[in-house]
Write an enzyme that holds these catalytic residues in place. Structure first.
Site, PDB file in Angstrom:
ATOM      1  N   GLY A   1       0.842  -1.489  -0.222  1.00  0.00           N
ATOM      2  CA  GLY A   1      -0.298  -0.214   0.412  1.00  0.00           C
ATOM      3  C   GLY A   1       0.708   1.247  -0.100  1.00  0.00           C
ATOM      4  O   GLY A   1       1.680   1.525   0.637  1.00  0.00           O
TER       5      GLY A   1
ATOM      6  N   ARG B   1     -40.129  -6.877   4.104  1.00  0.00           N
ATOM      7  CA  ARG B   1     -40.431  -7.391   2.809  1.00  0.00           C
ATOM      8  C   ARG B   1     -41.335  -8.362   2.848  1.00  0.00           C
ATOM      9  O   ARG B   1     -41.013  -9.574   3.772  1.00  0.00           O
ATOM     10  CB  ARG B   1     -38.662  -8.217   2.458  1.00  0.00           C
ATOM     11  CG  ARG B   1     -39.136  -8.643   0.951  1.00  0.00           C
ATOM     12  CD  ARG B   1     -39.298  -8.167  -0.181  1.00  0.00           C
ATOM     13  NE  ARG B   1     -39.115  -8.074  -1.635  1.00  0.00           N
ATOM     14  CZ  ARG B   1     -39.867  -8.063  -2.541  1.00  0.00           C
ATOM     15  NH1 ARG B   1     -39.993  -7.146  -2.472  1.00  0.00           N
ATOM     16  NH2 ARG B   1     -39.521  -8.874  -3.455  1.00  0.00           N
TER      17      ARG B   1
ATOM     18  N   GLU C   1      -2.152 -10.330   6.542  1.00  0.00           N
ATOM     19  CA  GLU C   1      -2.389  -9.339   7.579  1.00  0.00           C
ATOM     20  C   GLU C   1      -1.547 -10.589   8.305  1.00  0.00           C
ATOM     21  O   GLU C   1      -1.915 -11.091   9.849  1.00  0.00           O
ATOM     22  CB  GLU C   1      -2.560  -8.879   8.528  1.00  0.00           C
ATOM     23  CG  GLU C   1      -3.206  -7.645   7.360  1.00  0.00           C
ATOM     24  CD  GLU C   1      -1.687  -6.390   9.006  1.00  0.00           C
ATOM     25  OE1 GLU C   1      -1.302  -7.060   9.597  1.00  0.00           O
ATOM     26  OE2 GLU C   1      -1.210  -4.997   8.210  1.00  0.00           O
TER      27      GLU C   1
END
Lengths: 691, 691
Positions: free
Chosen positions: A189, A323, A436
């Site tokens: 990054g 819904r 990571e």
């Protein structure tokens, strides 16, 4: 308190006291509630929100500008030293940081690169001089930087990276080199565009000896022209599956000279004459100590994954209570999605797991803070922290992906629209499963620790006890193999189905079953691997490999047990009886779902009888229908407002539309204008013919 | 034939004859091999490839232009009548169409909207006049059009859509209306930008009677100005989770008048005076017949999901045979990923399932062609086709998502780069799980069919047999509950572990176990639901809902069994002995993985003993290591070239990098210049101290 009419299961509605949403929300906010609320206020700022559909170059620019806003708002400096404007607050820093995921995961991770990795490396691996020299610029973003550890050829196996930093005593400089293509730094990054400096991990070589991986501060680009400095090359990683607000890229070094003092020398130093020294004699321990300072990356990914799961479940469950689809129960009223058993099965166990992960994360954060504040900072504390972080990060990041996907599908086509968040969050969080530390690799680290604890226990016992233990384990196995235990349990189970389900509801039983499974799995693998240690490396590796899957599953079982324990401990912090009852039921759902997930293991190891096993699914279904009326409360307690959810279907719009449609049909039925259904005409004709 | 050295399991290498990749490739190409190869040649054209990182507006424009290329290349007209330039080839049409997914899923689906839905509706629901009038323009893209069925308020429940088409005898016109917000047509491809016409599904009302859902041809936009015609409104759906090359949008109609003759009247017509007629008396059957003509959407999604899974596995397995990580087995050589047990566990069962899905798809395609060519076109044939399509589409689209995700994670960071295809394909295929029928709803349709077959069997038997059957079933259950059968099986199992594993390798045993599970699950649900039919609708619905999850799982089990049968039937078409041996092993892996997935069911229903169950996982691990040397052959047989794969990590680049790195270290070790490892120095010092 929400009470929803459920035509499919009316009895479930009135049986429970409700949830105190505000109090439950407080509990979830945890120790760093203030920081978390401040971070959420920040994350509600539209300037920090992800805009869908930007090109990756536009998105990168936007996110870089957003980092500036974080600096202005004092949102990201909590971990840095007070003397430099921070507040030495490690736990609070992570708590605040992880909430940024709800604004834009790219923003979170780009901030993580700048302050959590690049800045943290200078903080934790450098000396005070390094800190004073570089941290102010890192903190205020004058020095956007990279954390150059991963290489194309080596991701999670950091010890094997191939970049070299060779000390040249004549010039008192390190010379950084990338010896071959696989040694290019990759997925870095800030490397493609913004980074003007980097912490570069390389094998430190001095006086002909390789002292292993160390970190070096290296200038990358001219701060004004943004051109690479001599000897440095880069490549843009371009479009990724997500996180496109971050400029990942590759870096290579060709005889790049840096001052000797750019070695971040807290755990290893080179004197001007080239002699090496370290406070940690063992190269292996030194390596793990250095990497250990970076555990906060895993801790904060864990928290971010929890936050994203919460947002997804709030959106999907809100929608599922509004819904309607298919008129199963009546000719005129369609059923609300969450009243369908399958819909409950899809969403509520994920909700229970999210609560478990949230409580486990809070415990992890406290542990992390204890270690990094120095309050509890022994070697064992650090090892515990690393094991926990590895275990939770794996489970929780996978859980977030599963949750986001299930929520997206549970909302049908609406779930696929970017405006409803699921697909966008899922794309961004996808890589959390492998960066990571790849989850599969991390679980093996956890398993190694479990095995080490297991053999340590053996070391503390004399040989007689050890022999007895092994004999006992063998006897236990024999008992299960003959099926005797199962038959015995079966006999005691022959009462009503209710009775056998009740036993699984007991917290002690759940704990015993989950813990027993971990212990047995570890003991079985340990038994199988005892041989491996005695063999030559290749044979040993083969035996190890034959049990790799078992090892990983044992680690997962361990992490699930710990999550269950965190959830159960959290129940003790709830005082409102209604809330406690509902939350206990949710914890039961978590425990029972785990047992159901691994039911084959429990059956084939004689831990549960066939009869009892057959009552489990129907019992879980009953728990689901009892939790159903509280589902909305349970997601409301997450405390996210419209500025965090930003999903059209979570605004109540679906209820409005459904109400409008029902009103229309009600009026039509009441009037004489409405068309009559052909089916009804046919029915009438049949009836008339019979008469 | 590939033979790879596996340091972790050297014994597995030389035991098998290899795979005849070319012959296996032929088998996979199936009945429409020529069409498939032509479609792949077309899909290899760079002009048709997805470009990552385009904005959705750019992507939409590109895909619309690509449709023109498909027309020019005669790639999409196979299903249309010969008299209009097509070739009346329904199976070939789908075979060719589904291969387009490897160019760009947006292209496939946009083509599917234009020719597979919009065009097909005119073809199958219209009369010859309709066909002659509109199909030429639809085929050559002069009339880009929409298929306006789904509404905001009703997705998979098409019968409940609320748009009305009311006949006005005075003007001899239908008047199309959207009565409320939930009735807006939604997620409609070609609606946001390109569509100038649409087939609109609406409730047909004439003379005060609603005859249910019918299809109407409606002009949407002025072909020149692209402005909506009077009474029509639209909204752009904008960014989606994937398929952003398609301009989905909403449509609403406010008193839009269309000629009476725009009713696509094959299954229902309105005379000028307003009287309704239909060749199918039952409104329910009429509805399902109309929708049934659209089954090819599901068939082709199934094929596209298979194709995407193949591409993903080829990329991931290629990479896994080149990528090295961790030096588990030696000090100097790192291990190739696919030699790790866990990596085999992750990828090879997905490979086996992909083969099963591929063979099942081919059988489905033959069935589809039989029905649509008229060769075998009874009501039962059509029902079988619809059930199969619903079952396979659900399993295969979910399988594709799982495969794409597992492949992406198995390739670590490289898997997350868009240039390696996984994330992009996954984002695009995500919606396959819920469109053309939500998978969860489709599985319930399958389950309904299973129940109907089950009770039909009852209808054909006299009451005595029925009574006996039920008594028999009860006795069976009792036997299992007492554990007697299990104990009996257990006693016969007490030989070596090898012996009990061997039984599961037998194809007959696999089939019996898979089939038994389906039958038992259906029978159990049927028994429970017998009550439901006798109850009032709301009570009945409640009982049904209490078994919704079991129903769906029974349907899934049924589909898995059918896939297994297709795979096994395909083995009979292989003549090369080496190929047959490897493919039989792969089929075993598929069968055994299914049994392992549902092992809890087999155990708690007394179908497998504890001891035998415990041998299953180790046995599967052995099968995996035996398949490992053939993995590359098995993905090479898919027959996709670099122009289809277009993934950097499938080019051999990783092997080059790994070789370069190993050469570098080999030379370094051989020379005297290389640095010595600190760990080795410490070791030497310890050894010296001991002397």
């Amino acid at each position: 308190m929400t009470q929803t009419m459920n035509p499919l299961s009316p009895a479930a509605n009135n049986s429970d006291a409700g949830v105190d949403v505000a109090a439950l929300g407080e509990l979830l906010l945890g120790k760093w509630a203030d920081v978390r609320l401040a971070a959420r206020a920040l994350a509600g700022n539209p300037e920090l929100h992800k805009i869908e559909g930007l090109t990756h170059t536009e998105h990168r620019k936007r996110v870089f500008q957003q980092l500036g806003i974080l600096v202005q708002q004092n949102g990201v400096h909590r971990a840095f030293p007070t003397r430099l404007g921070g507040s030495d607050d490690h736990g609070g820093n992570v708590a605040g940081f992880e909430e940024l995921v709800i604004a834009d995961p790219s923003l979170q991770i780009k901030g993580g690169v700048q302050w959590g990795l690049f800045g943290s490396a200078v903080l934790h691996l450098g000396n005070q001089e390094h800190q004073d020299k570089w941290l102010p610029g890192i903190m205020n973003l004058d020095i956007p930087g990279s954390f150059a550890m991963t290489e194309i050829g080596h991701g999670s196996d950091v010890a094997s990276i191939a970049t070299t930093a060779t000390y040249d005593a004549s010039s008192q400089e390190f010379v950084i080199n990338t010896p071959f293509a696989a040694a290019w730094k990759e997925y870095i990054g800030n490397a493609a565009v913004d980074g003007i400096a980097a912490v570069v991990f390389a094998q430190l070589i001095t006086k002909g000896v390789n002292h292993g991986v160390h970190a070096f501060y290296v200038d990358l680009r001219d701060p004004k022209t943004k051109e690479f400095l001599p000897g440095i090359q880069g490549r843009d990683d371009n479009i990724k599956g997500g996180l496109n607000g971050i400029d990942n890229g590759r870096l290579a070094f060709d005889n790049v000279h840096i001052p000797r003092t750019n070695l971040l020398n807290r755990y290893g130093d080179v004197a001007p004459d080239g002699s090496y020294s370290s406070p940690i004699a063992s190269p292996g321990r030194r390596f793990f100590t250095m990497l250990g300072t970076l555990v906060q990356g895993r801790v904060s990914l864990n928290g971010a994954a929890v936050a994203a799961s919460k947002v997804a479940l709030k959106i999907a469950i809100q929608y599922a209570t509004e819904r309607r689809q298919f008129n199963a129960a009546s000719d005129t009223e369609e059923v609300v999605l969450l009243d369908y058993q399958r819909h409950q099965r899809r969403l509520l166990p994920l909700l229970a797991t999210t609560y478990a992960a949230a409580f486990a994360h809070e415990d992890l954060l406290v542990k992390f803070n204890d270690v990094f504040s120095g309050a509890h900072d022994t070697d064992e504390d650090r090892q515990d922290l690393e094991t926990l972080a590895a275990a939770y990060k794996s489970l929780t990041t996978w859980h977030a992906l599963e949750t986001l996907q299930e929520c997206r599908e549970a909302c049908g086509g609406a779930g696929f629209m970017a405006e409803n968040r699921f697909t966008s969050l899922r794309a961004d969080l996808d890589v959390y499963a492998t960066f990571e530390g790849d989850n599969t690799v991390l679980l093996q680290l956890v398993a190694k620790r479990l095995l080490a604890d297991y053999s340590k226990e053996f070391r503390n016992l004399d040989f007689g006890v050890l022999a007895r233990f092994v004999a006992g384990a063998a006897a236990d196995l024999t008992l299960n193999k003959t099926g005797l235990r199962q038959v015995a349990q079966f006999v005691s189970d022959t009462g009503s189905a209710q009775k056998s389900a009740k036993a699984l509801k007991d917290a002690g039983t759940q704990h015993q079953m989950l813990a027993d499974r971990v212990q047995t799995m570890v003991a079985e693998v340990a038994g199988a691997l005892k041989e491996a240690a005695k063999q030559p490396k290749d044979k040993g590796a083969q035996i190890f490999n034959d049990h790799q899957n078992d090892l990983i599953e044992a680690a997962r079982a361990h992490a699930e047990l710990l999550q269950w324990e965190s959830f159960t401990a959290a129940l003790g912090r709830i005082s409102d009886p209604g809330t406690k009852r509902v939350m206990t039921r949710l914890r039961d759902l978590f425990g029972l779902s785990l047992i159901e997930k691994h039911l084959d293991w429990y059956l084939m190891n004689g831990r549960i009888s066939m009869l009892r096993a057959r009552t489990l699914a129907p019992y879980i279904n009953r728990v689901l229908s009892k939790l159903r009326p509280h589902a909305l409360d349970l997601v409301d307690a997450f405390g996210y407002g419209p500025e965090h959810l930003r999903a059209t279907i979570a605004t109540g719009i679906e209820r409005e539309r459904q109400d409008e449609a029902r009103d229309y049909y009600r009026k039509l039925r009441a009037s004489s204008d409405g068309p009559i259904d052909e089916k009804i005409l046919i029915q009438r004709a049949k009836t008339a013919a019979k008469k």
